[in-house]
Write an enzyme that holds these catalytic residues in place. Structure first.
Site: not given
Length: 138
Positions: A24, A120-122
């Site tokens: 991300h 993806t990263c959050e």
């Protein structure tokens, strides 16, 4: 910055669900662009994903966009679903993704459809993930 990659137990030619991971990165780069899908109005303008391989160009219709936590009993282990054991297994995955969805896209999938899951990263939670699930358009 690395490159997006497909989960190691996925097979481009045969898997029911290709799980694709990417960093991300701010500025709409890499899978950081998925951040926009948190907003339903963005989805309304961008309902499909183009995913091309060396042998095929394909369009995918988004089924669900959701947030979860990885590596925790509190999160949904979406990354465990690659190949359906049967129709019930497939339907359970699609159903759970739609249940967790931030909004209803009105799109679902049937056993036999090919899926991609973008991850993806959050950053709203530790080990948070933003996930976009889509089915191959016929």
């Amino acid at each position: 910055m690395g490159v997006p990659y497909i989960q190691e137990n996925c097979d481009l030619a045969t898997s029911d669900n290709l799980i694709i991971y990417g960093h991300h990165i701010t500025g709409q780069r890499m899978l950081g662009a998925l951040e926009s899908y948190k907003d339903k109005s963005f989805y309304e303008e961008h309902k499909t994903i183009q995913f091309d391989t060396l042998t095929e160009q394909a369009e995918y219709e988004i089924i669900a966009v959701f947030k979860t936590v990885a590596y925790s009993s509190e999160g949904y282990r979406y990354y465990d679903f690659v190949d359906a054991e049967n129709e019930e297994d497939f339907d359970a995955y699609v159903g759970k993704c739609r249940e967790l969805a931030l909004y209803d896209t009105g799109v679902t999938a049937e056993y036999g459809d090919r899926l991609i899951t973008l991850s993806t990263c959050e950053y709203s939670a530790q080990n948070g993930r933003l996930v976009v699930v889509a089915k191959k358009a016929n």
